[in-house]
Scaffold this motif. Structure first.
Motif, mmCIF file in Angstrom:
data_model
loop_
_atom_site.group_PDB
_atom_site.id
_atom_site.type_symbol
_atom_site.label_atom_id
_atom_site.label_comp_id
_atom_site.label_asym_id
_atom_site.label_seq_id
_atom_site.Cartn_x
_atom_site.Cartn_y
_atom_site.Cartn_z
ATOM 1 N N LEU A 31 0.794 -1.239 -0.131
ATOM 2 C CA LEU A 31 0.020 0.033 0.037
ATOM 3 C C LEU A 31 0.714 1.187 -0.171
ATOM 4 C CD1 LEU A 31 -2.928 -1.010 2.506
ATOM 5 C CD2 LEU A 31 -2.776 -1.117 0.009
ATOM 6 N N SER A 32 1.816 1.285 0.846
ATOM 7 C CA SER A 32 2.825 2.341 0.669
ATOM 8 C C SER A 32 3.347 2.904 -0.756
ATOM 9 C CB SER A 32 4.255 2.041 1.612
ATOM 10 O OG SER A 32 4.979 1.208 1.044
ATOM 11 N N GLY A 33 3.305 1.609 -1.538
ATOM 12 C CA GLY A 33 3.878 1.936 -2.855
ATOM 13 C C GLY A 33 2.601 2.386 -3.964
ATOM 14 N N SER A 34 1.614 2.870 -3.543
ATOM 15 C CA SER A 34 0.358 3.178 -4.208
ATOM 16 C C SER A 34 0.530 4.718 -4.739
ATOM 17 C CB SER A 34 -0.810 3.225 -3.120
ATOM 18 O OG SER A 34 -0.769 3.913 -2.149
ATOM 19 N N LEU A 35 1.685 5.267 -4.768
ATOM 20 C CA LEU A 35 1.811 6.599 -5.497
ATOM 21 C C LEU A 35 1.361 6.554 -7.004
ATOM 22 C CD1 LEU A 35 2.520 9.671 -5.661
ATOM 23 C CD2 LEU A 35 5.098 8.697 -6.132
ATOM 24 N N PRO A 36 1.739 5.607 -7.657
ATOM 25 C CA PRO A 36 1.395 5.498 -9.136
ATOM 26 C C PRO A 36 -0.310 5.335 -9.456
ATOM 27 C CG PRO A 36 3.102 4.113 -8.945
ATOM 28 C CD PRO A 36 2.620 4.473 -7.529
ATOM 29 N N ILE A 185 12.140 9.458 -9.062
ATOM 30 C CA ILE A 185 10.524 9.547 -9.146
ATOM 31 C C ILE A 185 10.352 10.283 -10.496
ATOM 32 C CG2 ILE A 185 10.428 11.844 -7.998
ATOM 33 C CD1 ILE A 185 8.019 10.311 -6.463
ATOM 34 N N PHE A 186 10.993 11.126 -11.111
ATOM 35 C CA PHE A 186 10.400 11.750 -12.193
ATOM 36 C C PHE A 186 11.165 11.296 -13.466
ATOM 37 C CE2 PHE A 186 10.287 15.329 -8.766
ATOM 38 C CZ PHE A 186 9.065 15.480 -9.131
ATOM 39 N N SER A 188 12.068 8.013 -13.871
ATOM 40 C CA SER A 188 12.149 6.574 -14.182
ATOM 41 C C SER A 188 10.724 6.418 -14.794
ATOM 42 C CB SER A 188 12.090 5.972 -12.980
ATOM 43 O OG SER A 188 11.230 6.184 -11.986
ATOM 44 N N GLY A 189 9.994 7.435 -14.871
ATOM 45 C CA GLY A 189 8.622 7.097 -15.379
ATOM 46 C C GLY A 189 7.491 6.670 -14.234
ATOM 47 N N ILE A 190 7.812 7.006 -12.867
ATOM 48 C CA ILE A 190 6.746 6.809 -11.772
ATOM 49 C C ILE A 190 5.762 8.082 -11.839
ATOM 50 C CG2 ILE A 190 6.540 6.655 -9.445
ATOM 51 C CD1 ILE A 190 9.082 5.493 -9.023
ATOM 52 N N ALA A 191 6.468 9.240 -11.951
ATOM 53 C CA ALA A 191 5.639 10.434 -11.834
ATOM 54 C C ALA A 191 4.483 10.469 -13.182
ATOM 55 C CB ALA A 191 6.067 11.614 -11.537
ATOM 56 N N ALA A 192 5.214 10.249 -14.478
ATOM 57 C CA ALA A 192 4.664 10.477 -15.583
ATOM 58 C C ALA A 192 5.321 9.523 -16.656
ATOM 59 C CB ALA A 192 4.646 12.158 -16.112
ATOM 60 N N PRO A 193 4.741 9.175 -17.743
ATOM 61 C CA PRO A 193 5.197 8.239 -18.633
ATOM 62 C C PRO A 193 6.243 9.366 -19.541
ATOM 63 C CG PRO A 193 2.773 7.931 -18.937
ATOM 64 C CD PRO A 193 3.141 9.224 -17.741
ATOM 65 N N LEU A 194 7.288 8.715 -20.095
ATOM 66 C CA LEU A 194 8.424 9.481 -20.587
ATOM 67 C C LEU A 194 7.826 10.004 -21.853
ATOM 68 C CD1 LEU A 194 11.718 7.896 -19.816
ATOM 69 C CD2 LEU A 194 10.518 9.467 -18.444
ATOM 70 N N TRP A 207 19.304 7.642 -21.988
ATOM 71 C CA TRP A 207 20.758 7.144 -21.900
ATOM 72 C C TRP A 207 21.268 7.093 -20.272
ATOM 73 C CZ3 TRP A 207 24.012 5.144 -25.365
ATOM 74 C CH2 TRP A 207 23.456 5.451 -26.513
ATOM 75 N N THR A 208 20.285 7.482 -19.381
ATOM 76 C CA THR A 208 20.678 7.439 -17.703
ATOM 77 C C THR A 208 19.899 5.874 -17.290
ATOM 78 O OG1 THR A 208 18.545 8.262 -17.200
ATOM 79 C CG2 THR A 208 20.269 9.565 -17.769
ATOM 80 N N PRO A 209 20.473 5.562 -16.175
ATOM 81 C CA PRO A 209 19.895 4.207 -15.619
ATOM 82 C C PRO A 209 18.137 4.309 -15.280
ATOM 83 C CG PRO A 209 21.345 5.130 -14.046
ATOM 84 C CD PRO A 209 21.237 5.981 -15.191
ATOM 85 N N PHE A 210 17.603 5.563 -14.944
ATOM 86 C CA PHE A 210 16.566 5.632 -14.523
ATOM 87 C C PHE A 210 15.353 4.961 -15.130
ATOM 88 C CE2 PHE A 210 18.995 9.508 -13.155
ATOM 89 C CZ PHE A 210 18.729 9.452 -11.732
ATOM 90 N N PRO A 211 15.228 5.275 -16.594
ATOM 91 C CA PRO A 211 14.059 4.748 -17.161
ATOM 92 C C PRO A 211 13.909 3.140 -17.139
ATOM 93 C CG PRO A 211 15.107 6.363 -18.380
ATOM 94 C CD PRO A 211 16.146 5.949 -17.428
ATOM 95 N N TYR A 212 15.276 2.329 -16.860
ATOM 96 C CA TYR A 212 15.196 0.983 -17.044
ATOM 97 C C TYR A 212 14.766 0.303 -15.991
ATOM 98 C CZ TYR A 212 17.368 2.582 -21.392
ATOM 99 O OH TYR A 212 17.581 3.163 -22.480
ATOM 100 N N THR A 213 14.361 0.989 -14.789
ATOM 101 C CA THR A 213 13.871 0.358 -13.763
ATOM 102 C C THR A 213 12.425 0.400 -13.582
ATOM 103 O OG1 THR A 213 13.930 2.440 -12.423
ATOM 104 C CG2 THR A 213 15.853 0.884 -12.267
ATOM 105 N N VAL A 214 11.555 1.221 -14.491
ATOM 106 C CA VAL A 214 10.136 1.304 -14.423
ATOM 107 C C VAL A 214 9.759 1.413 -15.781
ATOM 108 C CG1 VAL A 214 8.273 2.500 -13.689
ATOM 109 C CG2 VAL A 214 10.091 2.337 -12.114
ATOM 110 N N TYR A 215 10.040 2.551 -16.471
ATOM 111 C CA TYR A 215 9.350 2.923 -17.757
ATOM 112 C C TYR A 215 9.754 1.862 -18.649
ATOM 113 C CZ TYR A 215 8.347 5.130 -22.174
ATOM 114 O OH TYR A 215 8.084 5.506 -23.477
ATOM 115 N N PHE A 216 10.808 1.190 -18.963
ATOM 116 C CA PHE A 216 11.157 0.531 -20.039
ATOM 117 C C PHE A 216 10.508 -0.979 -20.045
ATOM 118 C CE2 PHE A 216 14.350 -2.427 -22.179
ATOM 119 C CZ PHE A 216 13.983 -2.121 -23.534
ATOM 120 N N PRO A 217 10.395 -1.503 -18.731
ATOM 121 C CA PRO A 217 9.547 -2.839 -18.521
ATOM 122 C C PRO A 217 8.177 -2.559 -18.899
ATOM 123 C CG PRO A 217 11.215 -2.587 -16.564
ATOM 124 C CD PRO A 217 10.972 -1.186 -17.382
ATOM 125 N N VAL A 218 7.486 -1.395 -18.472
ATOM 126 C CA VAL A 218 6.115 -0.881 -18.581
ATOM 127 C C VAL A 218 5.761 -0.798 -20.301
ATOM 128 C CG1 VAL A 218 4.620 0.773 -18.248
ATOM 129 C CG2 VAL A 218 5.849 0.110 -16.478
#
Length: 262
Positions: A31-36, A185-186, A188-194, A207-218
């Motif tokens: 539940l604590s991860g319900s920000l999305p 949070i901004f 990686s795609g958590i706050a908004a789709p890239l 080119w950064t590691p951020f998108p590949y922890t959330v946005y890329f799999p989604v």
């Protein structure tokens, strides 16, 4: 090989049993991860009154996918490791015939299995409440998503475990993670789709590691237009970079740790 597999299964079973004792706490973690889910309502409402690349239904699918993928890629190793170093508990694990990192990996994997029934329940509940968002991904997208989820967990674990090495020099290594999270949070795609970012910004972020922890799999699960080969190569490159950096800081940190008399 049989001896190794037996040891791995034993460690996993021990941590799985331990996680089952904290089922209620894991439910609260979910539940604590319900920000999305909260952001989903914002973007769905915005899409109904404005012009965006994604429709309201696509926004709903995106943020629900973000919520679910984060359940299986979340990491908290820096808090555990920092506590072990500060309290001197790491010394006991250093006496064991394998790297202490395997304890953390086993605990994380066991925790993912305890989340699985809850993830299934939340999926059924979501589509029952929002049936217009229901869709069935094709098998290729599912396989690609599962593959990237494993890599995303690996990358996130290595990043945070590398930051955790700071505990050898400071008692507040978690501050590094909290600072990193401000960007994560901004970007990686958590706050908004890239996809809603300006194209130039999106190209740089990829080119950064951020998108590949959330946005890329989604994106792979939802069949968004992404460069799959390039994504995998960049993702693998960051995994290698943080793996090397982690081992280097580990060796330096152990000298510092022993120097402290532990």
């Amino acid at each position: 090989m049989k001896w190794f597999i037996k040891k791995v299964l034993t460690i996993l079973s021990v941590y799985y049993a331990n996680m089952l004792e904290y089922r209620a706490e894991i439910f609260l973690w979910v539940l604590s991860g319900s920000l999305p889910i909260i952001l989903m309502g914002v973007w769905v409402e915005a899409a109904q009154g404005g012009k965006f690349v994604l429709s309201a239904t696509e926004f709903a699918r995106y943020f629900f996918a973000v919520f679910q993928i984060r359940q299986f890629t979340n990491v908290w190793v820096i808090w555990d490791f920092e506590k072990e170093v500060i309290e001197g508990k790491l010394s006991f694990k250093l006496l064991q015939p394998f790297d202490p990192a395997w304890h953390h990996i086993a605990r994380h994997i066991a925790e993912k299995f305890t989340r699985l029934p809850l993830a299934i329940f939340l999926t059924v509940l979501f589509f029952a409440l929002y049936p217009q968002a229901f869709w069935i991904p094709n098998i290729l997208n599912i396989l690609l998503c599962l593959m990237t989820m494993v890599m995303a967990f690996t990358l996130r674990f290595l990043i945070q475990y590398t930051f955790a090495m700071g505990a050898f020099w400071t008692e507040r290594a978690t501050a590094i993670q909290q600072f990193w999270f401000l960007f994560d949070i901004f970007l990686s795609g958590i706050a908004a789709p890239l996809d809603v970012f300006p194209s130039t910004v999106r190209d740089i972020v990829m080119w950064t590691p951020f998108p590949y922890t959330v946005y890329f799999p989604v994106a792979l699960l939802l069949d968004f237009p992404v460069n799959i080969m390039s994504g995998f190569l960049i993702m693998f490159g960051w995994i290698v970079i943080f793996a090397i950096l982690n081992r280097w800081l580990w060796k330096l940190g152990l000298k510092q740790y022993s120097g402290m008399g532990a």
